[in-house]
Design a protein around this motif. Structure first.
Motif, PDB file in Angstrom:
ATOM      1  N   THR A   4       5.578  -5.028  -9.851  1.00  0.00           N
ATOM      2  CA  THR A   4       5.109  -4.077  -8.843  1.00  0.00           C
ATOM      3  C   THR A   4       3.648  -3.706  -9.082  1.00  0.00           C
ATOM      4  N   ASN A   5       3.004  -4.482  -9.944  1.00  0.00           N
ATOM      5  CA  ASN A   5       1.647  -4.155 -10.340  1.00  0.00           C
ATOM      6  C   ASN A   5       0.860  -5.449 -10.553  1.00  0.00           C
ATOM      7  N   HIS A 128       3.073  -6.152   0.148  1.00  0.00           N
ATOM      8  CA  HIS A 128       3.004  -4.694  -0.045  1.00  0.00           C
ATOM      9  C   HIS A 128       4.030  -3.957   0.826  1.00  0.00           C
ATOM     10  N   HIS A 129       5.033  -4.667   1.336  1.00  0.00           N
ATOM     11  CA  HIS A 129       6.051  -4.008   2.157  1.00  0.00           C
ATOM     12  C   HIS A 129       7.182  -3.463   1.284  1.00  0.00           C
ATOM     13  N   ALA A 130       7.508  -2.188   1.487  1.00  0.00           N
ATOM     14  CA  ALA A 130       8.568  -1.564   0.685  1.00  0.00           C
ATOM     15  C   ALA A 130       9.901  -2.277   0.905  1.00  0.00           C
ATOM     16  N   ASN A 139       7.589 -12.574  -7.806  1.00  0.00           N
ATOM     17  CA  ASN A 139       7.320 -11.663  -6.692  1.00  0.00           C
ATOM     18  C   ASN A 139       6.396 -10.565  -7.183  1.00  0.00           C
ATOM     19  N   LEU A 140       5.279 -10.413  -6.492  1.00  0.00           N
ATOM     20  CA  LEU A 140       4.412  -9.264  -6.746  1.00  0.00           C
ATOM     21  C   LEU A 140       4.486  -8.406  -5.489  1.00  0.00           C
ATOM     22  N   VAL A 141       5.231  -7.301  -5.585  1.00  0.00           N
ATOM     23  CA  VAL A 141       5.418  -6.427  -4.425  1.00  0.00           C
ATOM     24  C   VAL A 141       5.011  -5.011  -4.828  1.00  0.00           C
ATOM     25  N   ASP A 142       3.921  -4.545  -4.262  1.00  0.00           N
ATOM     26  CA  ASP A 142       3.422  -3.218  -4.601  1.00  0.00           C
ATOM     27  C   ASP A 142       3.254  -2.382  -3.326  1.00  0.00           C
ATOM     28  N   PRO A 143       4.300  -1.610  -2.980  1.00  0.00           N
ATOM     29  CA  PRO A 143       4.256  -0.846  -1.725  1.00  0.00           C
ATOM     30  C   PRO A 143       3.264   0.317  -1.768  1.00  0.00           C
ATOM     31  N   GLU A 150      -5.732  -5.317  -0.333  1.00  0.00           N
ATOM     32  CA  GLU A 150      -6.066  -4.449  -1.468  1.00  0.00           C
ATOM     33  C   GLU A 150      -5.356  -4.959  -2.719  1.00  0.00           C
ATOM     34  N   LEU A 151      -4.099  -5.341  -2.561  1.00  0.00           N
ATOM     35  CA  LEU A 151      -3.322  -5.868  -3.695  1.00  0.00           C
ATOM     36  C   LEU A 151      -3.945  -7.160  -4.221  1.00  0.00           C
ATOM     37  N   LEU A 152      -4.377  -8.029  -3.303  1.00  0.00           N
ATOM     38  CA  LEU A 152      -5.010  -9.286  -3.721  1.00  0.00           C
ATOM     39  C   LEU A 152      -6.330  -9.011  -4.449  1.00  0.00           C
ATOM     40  N   TYR A 153      -7.038  -7.994  -3.981  1.00  0.00           N
ATOM     41  CA  TYR A 153      -8.283  -7.636  -4.665  1.00  0.00           C
ATOM     42  C   TYR A 153      -7.973  -7.251  -6.116  1.00  0.00           C
ATOM     43  N   GLU A 154      -6.915  -6.467  -6.327  1.00  0.00           N
ATOM     44  CA  GLU A 154      -6.514  -6.080  -7.692  1.00  0.00           C
ATOM     45  C   GLU A 154      -6.163  -7.309  -8.525  1.00  0.00           C
ATOM     46  N   LEU A 155      -5.496  -8.256  -7.883  1.00  0.00           N
ATOM     47  CA  LEU A 155      -5.095  -9.481  -8.583  1.00  0.00           C
ATOM     48  C   LEU A 155      -6.335 -10.294  -8.973  1.00  0.00           C
TER      49      LEU A 155
END
Ligand code: AMP
Ligand code: MN
Ligand code: MN
Length: 341
Positions: A4-5, A128-130, A139-143, A150-155
């Protein structure tokens, strides 16, 4: 495996990608700015690393993303290639990555027609869907993220990746559109920081603003006026619809209804809004928006759909009037159960 992170998932995803040669990136049907930004942001990065990359959308891209540099790199799926921009799935692919896709069924015909192809290859899901059920190998899922971009930027940050202006523009497009230009409740400090970093990395903010917000087709405006003339309200809920007849009478495109969804979501004094869009096949797409405290993803899930707590969707059987009645009953109950929202 479910992460999730982004920081925690980064080594596992990197290890899985390392020995692959041809990566197929797929996003959801009727792709939005976040879907297109995700394909390009991650796709261009992996290309930069030397992988062969195929970026695929189940249906055509919305007009406002088409002027992004490299948007023509994204192909539209076809069981057999028909036009130069359509593509069937390449045999040499050895990894499939789904981006901004809450459920594997949201890749629509690719899911229905390519079960064997998909089953034969490892799958990574970044979303990023809950409501994501996490059906990938990784699976990388961060709701908590405003957008998949934004999640891809973190990755990418966790990988210490070189973010070119082109990648930055694509990712900023996703953050901007999924937050409705930094208006929604998921516009967190982290989303704003990611946007700032991307502007610093050379993202073309002016192009995004011009293409997304100052580029509404005339036919879409005419459709908006028809839909608004049918706007209804009961208590804190407002809704309207777009029929095939309305759409055809003004010559509006299939994605024009999204403008109606956005418009009514910005009305004051309401807790939830719904747009019912009649599709060509007679089914009805509903787009739900709400204030914090009212979970429209839960409402959408009752009808086999999903999304986010404040922005969700589902497909219902027609006819339109019955779909409206069924959904509004559930939406009204959700609003009544949360009097403090
Ligand atoms: P939309 O109303 O199409 O703008 O969608 C709002 C949110 O709900 C987006 O995050 C979509 O991915 C999600 N969504 C829309 N339709 C569906 C569906 N049929 N199933 C699952 N999620 C959906
Ligand atoms: Mn999306
Ligand atoms: Mn998204």
């Amino acid at each position: 495996m479910l992460y999730t992170n982004a920081e925690q998932a980064a080594p596992a995803i990197a290890a899985c990608v390392k020995n692959k040669r041809h990566i197929l990136l797929i996003t959801h049907v009727n792709p939005d700015g976040d879907a297109v930004g995700s394909l390009l942001g991650l796709g261009l990065y992996w290309e930069q690393c030397g992988y062969e990359v195929t970026m695929l959308a189940p249906t055509p891209l919305p007009i406002f993303t088409q002027r992004l540099r490299s948007a023509d790199r994204i192909k539209v799926y076809s069981q057999a290639p028909v036009y130069s921009n359509t593509l069937t799935l390449p045999e040499t692919v050895d990894l499939v990555v789904l981006v901004d896709t809450g459920d594997v069924q949201r890749i629509a015909r690719i899911y229905q027609e390519q079960q064997a192809y998909l089953a034969a290859r490892p799958l990574i899901i970044i979303d990023h869907h809950a409501t994501n059920s996490g059906e990938g190998l990784i699976n990388l899922v961060d709701p908590s993220r405003s957008s998949n971009c934004e999640l891809l930027y973190e990755l990418l940050k966790a990988w210490a990746a070189q973010i070119t202006p082109e990648i930055a523009t694509a990712l900023l497009m996703g953050i901007t559109t999924d937050t409705q230009s930094f208006k929604t409740s998921n516009t967190t400090p982290s989303a704003l920081r990611a946007a700032a970093d991307l502007v610093e990395a050379g993202a073309d903010r002016a192009l995004i603003m011009r293409d997304v917000y100052s580029n509404i087709p005339f036919e879409t405006a005419k459709l908006l006026s028809l839909a608004l003339s049918e706007l209804k309200r009961e208590g804190a809920i407002a809704w309207t619809h777009v029929t095939q007849v309305m759409q055809r009478s003004v010559g509006a495109s299939d994605d024009a209804a999204a403008e109606v969804t956005d418009y009514i979501a910005n009305l004051g004094g309401l807790k939830a809004t719904a747009l019912f869009k009649e599709r060509r096949d007679g089914s009805v797409k509903v787009s739900l928006r709400s204030v914090p405290g009212i979970d429209v993803a839960a409402v959408a899930q009752r009808f086999g759909g999903g999304g986010h707590r404040q922005a969700a969707g589902a497909t219902l059987q027609g006819p339109l009037v019955e779909a409206e009645q069924q959904l509004l009953a559930v939406l009204k109950a959700a609003v009544e159960e949360a009097p403090d929202a």
